[in-house]
Design a protein around this motif. Sequence first.
Motif, PDB file in Angstrom:
ATOM      1  N   ARG A  54      28.193-110.732  83.569  1.00 51.72           N
ATOM      2  CA  ARG A  54      28.487-111.980  82.867  1.00 51.72           C
ATOM      3  C   ARG A  54      27.391-112.228  81.839  1.00 51.72           C
ATOM      4  N   VAL A  55      27.774-112.913  80.777  1.00 54.80           N
ATOM      5  CA  VAL A  55      26.851-113.298  79.713  1.00 54.80           C
ATOM      6  C   VAL A  55      26.873-114.817  79.624  1.00 54.80           C
ATOM      7  N   ASN A  56      25.723-115.438  79.609  1.00 54.42           N
ATOM      8  CA  ASN A  56      25.612-116.893  79.596  1.00 54.42           C
ATOM      9  C   ASN A  56      24.557-117.353  78.614  1.00 54.42           C
ATOM     10  N   GLU A  57      24.770-118.544  78.103  1.00 62.41           N
ATOM     11  CA  GLU A  57      23.659-119.259  77.481  1.00 62.41           C
ATOM     12  C   GLU A  57      22.794-119.855  78.591  1.00 62.41           C
ATOM     13  N   ILE A  58      21.560-120.212  78.259  1.00 63.03           N
ATOM     14  CA  ILE A  58      20.617-120.729  79.249  1.00 63.03           C
ATOM     15  C   ILE A  58      20.417-122.231  79.039  1.00 63.03           C
ATOM     16  N   THR A  59      20.528-122.970  80.138  1.00 58.64           N
ATOM     17  CA  THR A  59      20.262-124.412  80.107  1.00 58.64           C
ATOM     18  C   THR A  59      19.232-124.760  81.166  1.00 58.64           C
ATOM     19  N   TYR A  60      18.598-125.913  81.002  1.00 53.93           N
ATOM     20  CA  TYR A  60      17.737-126.437  82.049  1.00 53.93           C
ATOM     21  C   TYR A  60      18.025-127.913  82.239  1.00 53.93           C
ATOM     22  N   LEU A  61      17.553-128.479  83.356  1.00 53.65           N
ATOM     23  CA  LEU A  61      17.885-129.847  83.725  1.00 53.65           C
ATOM     24  C   LEU A  61      17.026-130.853  82.969  1.00 53.65           C
ATOM     25  N   SER A  62      17.666-131.913  82.464  1.00 53.41           N
ATOM     26  CA  SER A  62      16.904-132.976  81.795  1.00 53.41           C
ATOM     27  C   SER A  62      16.107-133.787  82.808  1.00 53.41           C
ATOM     28  N   LEU A 117      18.994-124.047  75.624  1.00 53.52           N
ATOM     29  CA  LEU A 117      17.930-123.448  74.832  1.00 53.52           C
ATOM     30  C   LEU A 117      18.523-122.748  73.622  1.00 53.52           C
ATOM     31  N   ASP A 118      17.862-122.893  72.506  1.00 51.66           N
ATOM     32  CA  ASP A 118      18.300-122.247  71.278  1.00 51.66           C
ATOM     33  C   ASP A 118      17.732-120.827  71.224  1.00 51.66           C
TER      34      ASP A 118
END
Length: 623
Positions: free
Chosen positions: A445-453, A465-466
């Motif tokens: 799988r390919v994903n963009e990366i996010t983190y919690l506010s 994340l950009d």
Amino acid sequence: MVPMLSKFQYSLATLTILSSSLNLLALKTQAETLFTGANAGNPTGNSGIFWTRTTDTNQNGIVSNLNLQISTDANFAKVNKIYSGITDANADYTLKINASGLSSGTKYYYRFQNQQDNTFSQVGTFSTAPDPTAQVAVKFGFSGDYDGKWRPYPSLAGFANNNLNYYVNLGDNIYETASTISPATTSLNNPTANSINQAYQDYLRKYRENLQPVTSSGSFSGLSNLFPSQGNYYLIDNHELGNNQLINGGAPAANALGLGVDPTNIINDVNTTGNFINKTSAFNALLKAYDAYQPVSESIVIAPNDPRSNGTQQMYLAQKWGANSIFINVDDRSYRDIRMKTATGADDTLSSRGSNPDRTMIGQTQLAWLKQTLLQAQTDKTTWKFIATSSPMDEIGLALGPTAGDGGKSWIGEYRAERNDLLKFIADNGIKNVVFISTDDHLTRVNEITYLSDINNINSKRITLDGVISIVTGPVGAGGPDTITNHSFSNIKTLADTLAAQEANLGVNPIGLDPNYRGLSNVFRDGDPNANSLRQPVDFYSPDTFNYTIFGISADGKTLSVDTYGINSYGANTFPQIDPNNPVRHILGFQLEAQAVPEPSNILGAIAGLGILATARKFNRKK
């Protein structure tokens, strides 16, 4: 007339003939020496670690005086370097040679020679890293998860044709479990001196078996085909450590042998005891078996202010490959805190325990090193930063559960604070073109990366994340993909769409890259002729194949190509040879244009440096 021989002359002649016969017999015995593979690892700009194993035809083992020959000529008409070594009977007759003094950016060929009978191992290839300023194209691959129930790994057929600069083995190089032709290893859930010694021998056996053909009638051996095809880097993961309490090297140890502690008790969530699993006899016995069969460095971490890391084997490293890419190998097994459980034995991923800011996945020393390595790459204007972790960095969705989503072993599952800290560091410092790579979840799988506010609220807003993505690939051969027997594109699309919808309902970024992801082009998916125009979840997803992924970085660093190759999965304990009806094929792929690397800021660098110091001081106060 034939001259008559004196009694003395006759005796001397007889002894000479007898001696010659014995020599021939000895040569014949030595000629039956077998080499179990050839491998080369930890490529740098001027060195590598070269590995082989010798045995005799009766599998009794022999101690051999070997030469390692390294040449720029595939036929060894000229040998550039020769190194000598003796196989180690205590390490299953394996040998590792650290060869230095090589030229950067050079493709070498290597082989081992038995000096006694002039027999040779198979020939391998190995490339040294180019000069850090060289504008050169780089091509490397990665995958992992080699479970013996799926030997001999026909997904690796013809692997040498990929002509890679290097390959990353992303963990689970063996499994401790049984197959129909190989018993399980001795359990170390309650280790004793005897069980530790037996487990060591059992793990050596598993590594050895993975390099051998399954049967005498089937000669293919996937890993013996994979490893000599290029130089290799290695990560250690849970199955090399028995997939139980030893997988958490930074967790508390109940005794010096390696007995674990209660994972349901919150007092064990952060290890402040000074006793660590990674210092125990059981952990180090399995690490010794791992070291015997992997061409990895056995250097030691010196960190007197960090007892979790000090004196341990350093398995994290970074290596630049020319001016435009750096490979960063992270060890997230040796130092991680305990995998927390609920009273029912389930992973405790939904409570606040997973957000404890004092819990660590990689330890303070390695975390500071990783941050500094990323900052230096930014300062050097190194375009692409590839970070290998044994546990995936992306987020699938905690509520989906450990079989379909994020379990207790994952960064987001039980190590959220450190994950957030690292990802926010990347965001705050404007570090672009970061690619996290992993296997472990037994799908692609390919994903963009996010983190919690809000780290204290797992339902809080996700910040994307950009210029940072995650690619999970594999397995080469392990359970999971075999449960899907309908390999039609329509079925896989249904599975992908269902998962994406579940993730969206949870507020989690769905699998796949956004159709408008900056710099995305040339999207390909087997079975989807409209992949580049649709760019839907299935175009970045393959849960039913055994596979690996290849990266290509252009010479100017502006373009990254990503391509996954593999075969349809097959059942456990079927041990298929190469099947022309199930050939290795191109499953999915795409290209990314590099985002501009910001000019380094002295102020920003100073702030980042203060952040690293603050992190170290925070941990030091807790001791």
